[in-house]
Design a protein around this motif. Sequence first.
Motif, PDB file in Angstrom:
ATOM      1  N   LYS A 169       0.836  -1.210   0.000  1.00 10.38           N
ATOM      2  CA  LYS A 169       0.000   0.000   0.000  1.00 10.38           C
ATOM      3  C   LYS A 169       0.869   1.257   0.000  1.00 10.38           C
ATOM      4  O   LYS A 169       0.557   2.235  -0.684  1.00 10.38           O
ATOM      5  CB  LYS A 169      -0.873  -0.035   1.254  1.00 10.38           C
ATOM      6  CG  LYS A 169      -1.879   1.076   1.336  1.00 10.38           C
ATOM      7  CD  LYS A 169      -2.850   0.789   2.461  1.00 10.38           C
ATOM      8  CE  LYS A 169      -3.589   2.056   2.846  1.00 10.38           C
ATOM      9  NZ  LYS A 169      -4.400   1.843   4.062  1.00 10.38           N
ATOM     10  N   PRO A 220       2.659   1.666  -4.076  1.00 14.79           N
ATOM     11  CA  PRO A 220       1.751   1.048  -5.043  1.00 14.79           C
ATOM     12  C   PRO A 220       2.373   0.787  -6.407  1.00 14.79           C
ATOM     13  O   PRO A 220       1.892  -0.048  -7.162  1.00 14.79           O
ATOM     14  CB  PRO A 220       0.591   2.049  -5.148  1.00 14.79           C
ATOM     15  CG  PRO A 220       1.100   3.317  -4.582  1.00 14.79           C
ATOM     16  CD  PRO A 220       2.187   2.993  -3.641  1.00 14.79           C
ATOM     17  N   GLY A 233      -5.670  -1.662  -3.944  1.00 13.26           N
ATOM     18  CA  GLY A 233      -6.491  -0.681  -3.248  1.00 13.26           C
ATOM     19  C   GLY A 233      -7.197  -1.276  -2.044  1.00 13.26           C
ATOM     20  O   GLY A 233      -7.578  -0.579  -1.121  1.00 13.26           O
ATOM     21  N   ASP A 234      -7.355  -2.595  -2.044  1.00 15.80           N
ATOM     22  CA  ASP A 234      -8.064  -3.225  -0.940  1.00 15.80           C
ATOM     23  C   ASP A 234      -7.183  -4.305  -0.339  1.00 15.80           C
ATOM     24  O   ASP A 234      -6.658  -5.158  -1.042  1.00 15.80           O
ATOM     25  CB  ASP A 234      -9.371  -3.842  -1.462  1.00 15.80           C
ATOM     26  CG  ASP A 234     -10.104  -4.557  -0.364  1.00 15.80           C
ATOM     27  OD1 ASP A 234     -10.620  -3.874   0.541  1.00 15.80           O
ATOM     28  OD2 ASP A 234     -10.143  -5.803  -0.401  1.00 15.80           O
TER      29      ASP A 234
END
Lengths: 324, 213
Positions: B144, B147, B187-188
Amino acid sequence: MIFRPPPPEVGYVLVGVIAALAVASLVTATLRARRPDKDYTEVTARVRTWWVIVVLFGGAMLLGRGASLVFFAFASFLGLKEYLSLIPTRRADRRVLFWAYLAIPAQYALVYMEWYGVFIIFIPVYMFFLLPTRALLVGRTEGFINAMATLHWGLMTTVFSLSHAAYLLVITLSDPPRVTPHWPSEQGAADPGAGLLLLLVLLTQANDVAQYLWGKSIGVRKVAPKVSPNKTWGGVIGGVATTIVLAALIGPALSLLDAPRALLAGLIIGVAGFFGDLSMSALKRDLGVKDTGTTLPGHGGVLDRVDSLSYAAPLFFHYVYFLY
Amino acid sequence: MNHTLRYLFFALVVRPVALVVIGLNLRRRELLPRKGPALVVANHNSHLDALVLISLFPLRDLRRVRPVAAADTFCNGGWSEWFARQIIGIIPLDRKLKDRHTDPLRGVVEALEQENIVILFPEGTRGEPEQLCEFKTGVAHVAKRFPEAPVTPVYIHGLGKALPRGEALLVPFFCDVYVGEPIHWTGDRTAFMDQLQERMSALAEELGRPAWV
């Protein structure tokens, strides 16, 4: 002792092999250029690996006995490692396997020392008893007999058999020999082993190639379809016949065998090589793999290349041993 | 890190052992990252894992490749800590959370900021040989933060047989290393971890070797 070069006929035959390889490389290069649409990567890789094998083996032979022994010991190591990585093994047998690997330098040391009496029983008797004994000390009985049996089979095939090829190098004739030797050269009389070894390896590999080519050309009926779909009667008979002819032609020039005995040697190598290949196919079928490994690009694993030699070497060795 | 000694160690010891004594069956080496920041994620069965993975990179990139290692195992002072830090070049990771303010992944973040290629073992431990454990989420936290860094999954099989946890004797076994397509931060966190776990399982299935008992 270590760096004594082999007799000249060995050198000539090696040059011949390199010439044949050069032709093969040329042919594959031409094929690639002429037909860019067809996929020749496997054939190219195969020929390239052959170059590596021939250079290493030929180089070892030219450097003399010590280098050749190291070459075969390393081949046995790669073969045994491939085999043990392929078959199911038990975690409890780790130390036992370590001792099995130690059999390799021991066996080849026995070849070097020309100690035939122990060489011929070290693996079939001593290792056969020692390894299960070591396993007993670990104490895991589940899968015991399976593990010990498969381990011994592997040792016999990869170490014991191949070491017979190496022993040819140190073979000495009995006095008097059963059959009068037919010396190809003066130096050949002093050092009979190198020529015999080269003859064995050459005929074994030529047999493989010949059986494959004959199989592709005229092979229809399969020999053992449940084991290997690639082996046909046409391939086997054509291949063995080719090996016999080749043996009769090259044998007397390269080794102490005269023409009729070389002929018989060709038959032995041809048939043994076929069964060696077939038995490795059976093993692969059992394990559900296509190749024994990936060490040799284009060929598969070391065992794929050496399987015919592992059956042919002891039989050829004892044939020679009996005669001379 | 002592770069000269490290180079010599990998060139003269690790590579010959990995290529000759152990033997590698490598697939898709070209998928490994050429430059940082990048993460290489692998399953963990042996002390040899990191060494073999590092040896897959070209020697000229050696400076940039660093494995994560458990601080409680490797940073206990003395010769082994010196060796781990200077010669293997580890990024120590504290597996036991001392307090909530120190970020255990700080070393990894710093390395990635310096455009290194970091090798990470999300299982967190060597576990039983040749058995895949559930992944810890630390890798998601790092992904995260970076990225753009590719996360390349690698499945290793066989080193757990050659040198499993608790053993000191190396028994030669061929080692399979299957490199997978790299993924990026989606993103998750859950989706990312699921995708990573799925990729590893796919690589394991591609190899198709049974567990080792």
